[in-house]
Design a protein around this motif. Sequence first.
Motif, PDB file in Angstrom:
ATOM      1  N   GLY A   1      14.530  29.911 -61.952  1.00 33.64           N
ATOM      2  CA  GLY A   1      14.554  31.022 -62.820  1.00 33.64           C
ATOM      3  C   GLY A   1      13.196  31.916 -62.807  1.00 33.64           C
ATOM      4  N   LYS A   2      12.212  31.893 -61.990  1.00 34.52           N
ATOM      5  CA  LYS A   2      11.209  32.834 -61.973  1.00 34.52           C
ATOM      6  C   LYS A   2      11.449  34.107 -61.494  1.00 34.52           C
ATOM      7  N   ILE A   3      11.157  35.300 -62.095  1.00 33.03           N
ATOM      8  CA  ILE A   3      11.478  36.495 -61.654  1.00 33.03           C
ATOM      9  C   ILE A   3      10.666  36.659 -60.504  1.00 33.03           C
TER      10      ILE A   3
ATOM     11  N   PHE B   1      -8.175  27.233 -57.240  1.00 30.26           N
ATOM     12  CA  PHE B   1      -7.557  28.440 -57.709  1.00 30.26           C
ATOM     13  C   PHE B   1      -6.258  28.330 -57.610  1.00 30.26           C
ATOM     14  N   ALA B   2      -5.550  28.744 -58.728  1.00 34.94           N
ATOM     15  CA  ALA B   2      -4.216  28.314 -59.131  1.00 34.94           C
ATOM     16  C   ALA B   2      -3.108  29.600 -58.508  1.00 34.94           C
ATOM     17  N   GLY B   3      -3.802  30.680 -58.401  1.00 40.65           N
ATOM     18  CA  GLY B   3      -2.956  31.689 -58.070  1.00 40.65           C
ATOM     19  C   GLY B   3      -2.534  32.590 -59.256  1.00 40.65           C
ATOM     20  N   ASP B   4      -3.033  32.189 -60.614  1.00 45.23           N
ATOM     21  CA  ASP B   4      -2.554  32.805 -61.800  1.00 45.23           C
ATOM     22  C   ASP B   4      -3.950  33.666 -62.206  1.00 45.23           C
ATOM     23  N   GLY B   5      -3.457  34.832 -62.715  1.00 44.94           N
ATOM     24  CA  GLY B   5      -4.344  35.434 -63.582  1.00 44.94           C
ATOM     25  C   GLY B   5      -4.292  35.224 -65.283  1.00 44.94           C
TER      26      GLY B   5
ATOM     27  N   GLY C   1       9.469  22.598 -76.249  1.00 46.48           N
ATOM     28  CA  GLY C   1       8.492  22.800 -75.189  1.00 46.48           C
ATOM     29  C   GLY C   1       9.015  24.062 -74.194  1.00 46.48           C
ATOM     30  N   THR C   2       8.100  24.771 -73.403  1.00 45.39           N
ATOM     31  CA  THR C   2       8.507  25.646 -72.450  1.00 45.39           C
ATOM     32  C   THR C   2       7.698  25.647 -71.338  1.00 45.39           C
ATOM     33  N   VAL C   3       8.131  25.759 -70.112  1.00 44.68           N
ATOM     34  CA  VAL C   3       7.638  25.699 -68.785  1.00 44.68           C
ATOM     35  C   VAL C   3       8.253  26.613 -67.981  1.00 44.68           C
ATOM     36  N   GLY C   4       7.194  27.410 -66.936  1.00 47.53           N
ATOM     37  CA  GLY C   4       7.906  27.823 -65.816  1.00 47.53           C
ATOM     38  C   GLY C   4       7.221  29.526 -65.574  1.00 47.53           C
ATOM     39  N   GLU C   5       7.094  29.938 -66.676  1.00 44.77           N
ATOM     40  CA  GLU C   5       6.590  31.340 -66.674  1.00 44.77           C
ATOM     41  C   GLU C   5       5.865  31.575 -67.949  1.00 44.77           C
ATOM     42  N   PRO C   6       5.156  32.581 -68.052  1.00 48.56           N
ATOM     43  CA  PRO C   6       4.584  33.149 -69.331  1.00 48.56           C
ATOM     44  C   PRO C   6       5.797  33.607 -70.189  1.00 48.56           C
ATOM     45  N   ILE C   7       5.441  32.800 -71.356  1.00 44.41           N
ATOM     46  CA  ILE C   7       6.629  33.216 -72.475  1.00 44.41           C
ATOM     47  C   ILE C   7       5.999  34.476 -73.186  1.00 44.41           C
TER      48      ILE C   7
ATOM     49  N   TRP D   1      -4.527  32.595 -71.914  1.00 40.34           N
ATOM     50  CA  TRP D   1      -3.158  33.346 -71.821  1.00 40.34           C
ATOM     51  C   TRP D   1      -3.177  33.649 -70.613  1.00 40.34           C
ATOM     52  N   VAL D   2      -2.176  33.189 -69.774  1.00 36.50           N
ATOM     53  CA  VAL D   2      -1.726  33.254 -68.318  1.00 36.50           C
ATOM     54  C   VAL D   2      -1.122  34.454 -68.231  1.00 36.50           C
ATOM     55  N   MET D   3      -1.425  35.567 -67.429  1.00 38.71           N
ATOM     56  CA  MET D   3      -0.932  36.671 -67.214  1.00 38.71           C
ATOM     57  C   MET D   3      -0.105  37.085 -65.988  1.00 38.71           C
TER      58      MET D   3
ATOM     59  N   TRP E   1      13.144  19.961 -59.018  1.00 39.61           N
ATOM     60  CA  TRP E   1      11.699  20.709 -59.280  1.00 39.61           C
ATOM     61  C   TRP E   1      10.524  19.512 -59.875  1.00 39.61           C
ATOM     62  N   ILE E   2       9.552  20.087 -59.755  1.00 44.07           N
ATOM     63  CA  ILE E   2       8.451  19.192 -60.014  1.00 44.07           C
ATOM     64  C   ILE E   2       8.914  18.712 -61.737  1.00 44.07           C
ATOM     65  N   THR E   3       9.041  19.571 -62.318  1.00 48.21           N
ATOM     66  CA  THR E   3       9.352  19.396 -63.858  1.00 48.21           C
ATOM     67  C   THR E   3      10.391  18.242 -63.909  1.00 48.21           C
ATOM     68  N   GLY E   4      11.375  18.399 -63.004  1.00 46.30           N
ATOM     69  CA  GLY E   4      12.154  17.114 -63.311  1.00 46.30           C
ATOM     70  C   GLY E   4      11.747  15.644 -62.677  1.00 46.30           C
TER      71      GLY E   4
ATOM     72  N   ASP F   1       3.778  24.860 -74.971  1.00 43.71           N
ATOM     73  CA  ASP F   1       3.764  25.988 -73.862  1.00 43.71           C
ATOM     74  C   ASP F   1       2.992  25.299 -72.900  1.00 43.71           C
ATOM     75  N   THR F   2       3.520  24.874 -71.919  1.00 49.01           N
ATOM     76  CA  THR F   2       2.737  23.993 -70.950  1.00 49.01           C
ATOM     77  C   THR F   2       2.630  24.722 -69.788  1.00 49.01           C
ATOM     78  N   TRP F   3       1.446  25.022 -69.071  1.00 47.03           N
ATOM     79  CA  TRP F   3       1.223  25.611 -68.068  1.00 47.03           C
ATOM     80  C   TRP F   3       0.615  24.685 -66.857  1.00 47.03           C
ATOM     81  N   TRP F   4       1.319  24.667 -65.763  1.00 42.03           N
ATOM     82  CA  TRP F   4       0.970  23.816 -64.769  1.00 42.03           C
ATOM     83  C   TRP F   4       1.888  24.306 -63.620  1.00 42.03           C
ATOM     84  N   GLN F   5       1.604  23.390 -62.558  1.00 43.59           N
ATOM     85  CA  GLN F   5       2.381  23.751 -61.263  1.00 43.59           C
ATOM     86  C   GLN F   5       2.947  22.644 -60.454  1.00 43.59           C
ATOM     87  N   THR F   6       3.582  22.818 -59.367  1.00 46.30           N
ATOM     88  CA  THR F   6       3.951  21.724 -58.451  1.00 46.30           C
ATOM     89  C   THR F   6       2.629  20.822 -57.828  1.00 46.30           C
ATOM     90  N   GLU F   7       1.835  21.753 -57.785  1.00 46.01           N
ATOM     91  CA  GLU F   7       0.395  21.267 -57.065  1.00 46.01           C
ATOM     92  C   GLU F   7      -0.296  20.713 -58.225  1.00 46.01           C
ATOM     93  N   THR F   8      -0.325  20.621 -59.445  1.00 38.22           N
ATOM     94  CA  THR F   8      -1.076  20.010 -60.511  1.00 38.22           C
ATOM     95  C   THR F   8      -0.449  18.826 -60.590  1.00 38.22           C
TER      96      THR F   8
HETATM   97  C1  6R9 Z   1       5.747  23.620 -63.479  1.00 38.38           C
HETATM   98  C2  6R9 Z   1       6.209  24.793 -62.597  1.00 38.38           C
HETATM   99  C3  6R9 Z   1       4.085  27.329 -61.089  1.00 38.38           C
HETATM  100  C4  6R9 Z   1       3.613  28.598 -61.654  1.00 38.38           C
HETATM  101  C5  6R9 Z   1       2.352  28.849 -62.176  1.00 38.38           C
HETATM  102  C6  6R9 Z   1       2.789  30.094 -63.074  1.00 38.38           C
HETATM  103  C7  6R9 Z   1       4.101  29.721 -63.539  1.00 38.38           C
HETATM  104  C8  6R9 Z   1       4.454  27.606 -64.950  1.00 38.38           C
HETATM  105  C9  6R9 Z   1       3.947  28.402 -67.039  1.00 38.38           C
HETATM  106  C10 6R9 Z   1       3.556  29.526 -65.916  1.00 38.38           C
HETATM  107  C11 6R9 Z   1       2.702  30.949 -67.588  1.00 38.38           C
HETATM  108  C12 6R9 Z   1       3.343  28.797 -68.246  1.00 38.38           C
HETATM  109  N1  6R9 Z   1       4.113  29.145 -64.833  1.00 38.38           N
HETATM  110  N2  6R9 Z   1       4.530  27.514 -66.344  1.00 38.38           N
HETATM  111  N3  6R9 Z   1       3.044  30.737 -66.498  1.00 38.38           N
HETATM  112  N4  6R9 Z   1       2.918  29.967 -68.597  1.00 38.38           N
HETATM  113  N5  6R9 Z   1       3.473  27.828 -69.181  1.00 38.38           N
HETATM  114  O1  6R9 Z   1       6.624  25.829 -63.191  1.00 38.38           O
HETATM  115  O2  6R9 Z   1       5.663  24.549 -61.281  1.00 38.38           O
HETATM  116  O3  6R9 Z   1       7.599  25.674 -60.117  1.00 38.38           O
HETATM  117  O4  6R9 Z   1       5.122  25.088 -58.901  1.00 38.38           O
HETATM  118  O5  6R9 Z   1       5.382  27.075 -60.559  1.00 38.38           O
HETATM  119  O6  6R9 Z   1       4.661  29.026 -62.641  1.00 38.38           O
HETATM  120  O7  6R9 Z   1       2.724  31.093 -62.291  1.00 38.38           O
HETATM  121  O8  6R9 Z   1       1.488  29.030 -61.188  1.00 38.38           O
HETATM  122  P1  6R9 Z   1       5.962  25.635 -60.129  1.00 38.38           P
END
Ligand code: 6R9
Length: 656
Positions: free
Chosen positions: A620-622, A509-513, A391-397, A523-525, A316-319, A418-425
Amino acid sequence: MSQPTIESILQEKRTFSPNAEFSRDARIQSIEEYQKIYDRAAADPAAFWAELAERELHWFEKWDTILDWQPPVAKWFVGGKINISYNCLDRHLTTWRKNKAALIWEGEPGDSRTLTYAQLHREVCQMANVLKQLGVTKGDRVGLYMPMIPEAAIAMLACARIGAVHSVVFGGFSAEALRDRLSDGEAKLVITADGGYRKDAIVSLKAQVDKALANDAVPSVTNVLVVKRTGEAIDMESGRDRWWHDLQQTASADCPAEPMDSEDMLFILYTSGSTGKPKGVVHTTGGYNLYTHMTTQWTFDLKDTDVYWCTADVGWITGHSYIVYGPLSNGATSLMYEGVPRPSNPGCFWDVVEKYGVTIFYTAPTAIRAFIKMGEALPKARDLSSLRILGTVGEPINPEAWMWYHQVIGGERCPIVDTWWQTETGGFMLTPLPGATPTKPGSATLPFPGIIADVVDLDGNSVGDNEGGYLVVKHPWPSMMRTVYGDFDRFRRSYWEHIPPKDGKYVYFAGDGARRDEDGYFWVMGRVDDVISVSGHRLGTMEIESALVSHPAVAEAAVVGKPDDLKGESVVAFIILESNYTAGEELEKTLKQHVVSEIGAIARPGDIRFSDDLPKTRSGKIMRRLLRNLAAGEEITGDTSTLQDRSVLDKLREGA
Ligand code: 6R9
């Protein structure tokens, strides 16, 4: 407002400030200091990044232009010559870090290995020479399909060293998924292992590679390089397949890093769209190196005494960014663990923390929710006092999961990032800095310096405080993706056209609300594809789920919309209960009422379904899209190749 956005209904008021002692030793020590850096960066992002690029990285030749921005194409440090493998290895060898642990690795069966920077450098150089010997040259794509072993990192760094482009495919993916990704990238070589250990079983990786390549399905592949990990019997196709250790033994350890153009491609990593084929996200060299370097350093407040552990897989990008490149570029000690919590050792993570004195621990909400379900006894049985940052990443906690992490794992002393980011970023976009930013459970807080983030409506106008909308980034940043491999048009359509450019200014546009509160906290929704529309109110999934999880009976919740004649959609909640509760009508009523009292009648679930499991991606994302099909009684449509466990769907269907 002219366009519907997303309504925010949950208010979380708890705030946690970094403690004074922590802040005093931190790299960035107060919110005022953060604000100063942020303001300076926002005034002139390019100048800000250039200053850091000069100070923090080694360049063979300096750039001519810091940023060439022709939307949506950004080029960073144009004309600069750099090599990320050099920055991760060679430059540390002239310092005391030469003999510092670069990688600490623990295998699932309990075997372990430590590689110092000097040792890692040597193995990377040898492997780079092996790649050359097999005919791999600059710009060639190399597919990696590996277990979590040091050779995965070595292979990535060896590719980067000679300018080959790695394309890592997560070792849990099927042969078909592997074949699609290798074909799309026209890989020349595949690096794999005989097998790997996962949950007390052997995953036969080489057999999957054989299947993927059968009948010359990927004609570009000329060789397969195989690491011996499990020792199980495998087929070796003569002429095509070679043992890693055979070739490494005789390879020279002298391999100078190739000076790369800053914008040369570093890697491709596939991310699944909800429909259609996976997108090959392309990252380049200089900007990615700088951004992952800085975000690792500031967000984890890195010190030379840290033992840093990110539990992600290198697939994964996190790795990529936060096991390999970011930590090693900083000369940190990065721990890599092959195992995951499993019946034979559900507490294995805490064993690893205790054994190595881990100081920084970075994981995902899905893991935290699993820890909660397993109970406090496991972490409490281990000494976790070495931890200083979580730290936490991947979904809203969900705020309640955040609180548990804070209390049970962090002993109420460790800041949570709580780190919000994406493969793309490529790297962290919204994140606290642990010595500076007061945190609020469930919020990824504030943008990293240099990131101009906003919440807007569909016309691109900023929405007001606490109004939901679309999360966008308004200025290019160094580690942004450059294109979708082989499909620039898809890149433009996916990220740059939903929100139209305003006055010629493009936004990503990241695709997140998301919403921004009165303190400017984000607050990522959840994904906007998952928004539920009840009687004209557009609700994000995260808030209703968090309300449900705040009830003691609920371990995990996923909500989706189901078509409803009157309301447009009604809320359906899939619930996993804590082990000491039983499903039933009474509890169903209680939970519905709980949502009403937590956030209001509008979010009241029409339907609650109890379940033992939820469909998740392999990271691990729902996968709410599949639950939506189930709730509506429809056939499952769209791509399911990233689904972790297919049987979950059948079980949910039976239970309906
Ligand atoms: C790094 C990673 C990206 C999507 C992203 C969002 C969700 C990731 C989050 C989060 C809320 C956080 N996401 N971190 N939502 N709070 N801290 O996960 O990359 O697999 O590309 O997923 O994951 O929806 O748009 P990726």
